[in-house]
Write an enzyme that holds these catalytic residues in place. Structure first.
Site, PDB file in Angstrom:
ATOM      1  CB  SER A  23     184.853  49.336 -58.094  1.00  0.00           C
ATOM      2  OG  SER A  23     185.765  50.368 -57.828  1.00  0.00           O
ATOM      3  CG  HIS A  24     185.578  43.611 -58.347  1.00  0.00           C
ATOM      4  ND1 HIS A  24     185.936  42.830 -59.405  1.00  0.00           N
ATOM      5  CD2 HIS A  24     184.237  43.784 -58.451  1.00  0.00           C
ATOM      6  CE1 HIS A  24     184.873  42.524 -60.104  1.00  0.00           C
ATOM      7  NE2 HIS A  24     183.817  43.102 -59.570  1.00  0.00           N
ATOM      8  CB  ALA A  25     191.651  43.179 -58.985  1.00  0.00           C
ATOM      9  CE1 TYR A  26     185.888  38.760 -60.358  1.00  0.00           C
ATOM     10  CE2 TYR A  26     186.569  39.911 -62.359  1.00  0.00           C
ATOM     11  CZ  TYR A  26     185.569  39.523 -61.479  1.00  0.00           C
ATOM     12  OH  TYR A  26     184.275  39.901 -61.708  1.00  0.00           O
TER      13      TYR A  26
ATOM     14  NE  ARG B 243     185.811  43.508 -63.983  1.00  0.00           N
ATOM     15  CZ  ARG B 243     184.511  43.395 -63.745  1.00  0.00           C
ATOM     16  NH1 ARG B 243     183.877  44.230 -62.958  1.00  0.00           N
ATOM     17  NH2 ARG B 243     183.845  42.396 -64.282  1.00  0.00           N
TER      18      ARG B 243
END
Ligand code: TYD
Length: 134
Positions: free
Chosen positions: A51-54, A98
């Protein structure tokens, strides 16, 4: 191998009566050079990871054992991939939100990434992510 699209990569399968074997190696199957490998295991039922993006990091996610869902969001629409075979990997480029969920008992998620761990790479706020995508 230059596409930056989210996609399933099929790894080679060496079928053998003694047990099957699959592999990936730079840079034949994986569209980047691997800097880090980690794995997620012993996930309690109903839990979610990620539950984050890069910002710039790319990764490939493999269900080495069991199954789980990878839910991707490109800032516009959501895509869900169920991973349940060890010879498939999901390529996730940077700037994709994601999360991993719906883990089966004893599932094992392997992740290879093109960067070592750096908290500065993370975007952990979905609204910030959407603003950056625009
Ligand atoms: P994080 O990536 O936030 O996990 P998830 O995306 O599944 O919620 O990582 C959780 C913690 O683990 C984080 O505080 C730092 C540590 N960590 C490392 O030290 N190295 C790594 O390669 C990863 C992925 C995490």
């Amino acid at each position: 191998m230059s596409s930056r699209e989210c996609r399933i990569i099929e790894f080679p399968k060496v079928l053998d009566e003694r047990g099957n074997l699959s592999f990936f190696q730079d840079e034949d199957q994986i569209p980047f050079s691997i800097a880090r490998t980690y794995w997620i295991y012993d996930v309690p039922g109903g839990e979610m990871r990620g539950s984050h993006a890069y910002k710039t990091l790319q990764e490939v996610i493999v269900a080495l054992s069991g199954s789980f869902d990878v839910v991707l969001h490109d800032g516009d629409k959501e895509m869900k991939f169920q991973l349940n075979r060890s010879y498939y990997g999901l390529y996730v480029p940077n700037m994709i939100w994601r999360r991993l969920e719906n883990f089966s008992t004893n599932s094992l998620a392997l992740v290879v990434a093109d960067k070592v761990y750096d908290e500065q790479e993370y975007i952990r706020d979905f609204e910030e992510f959407q603003a950056l995508r625009k």
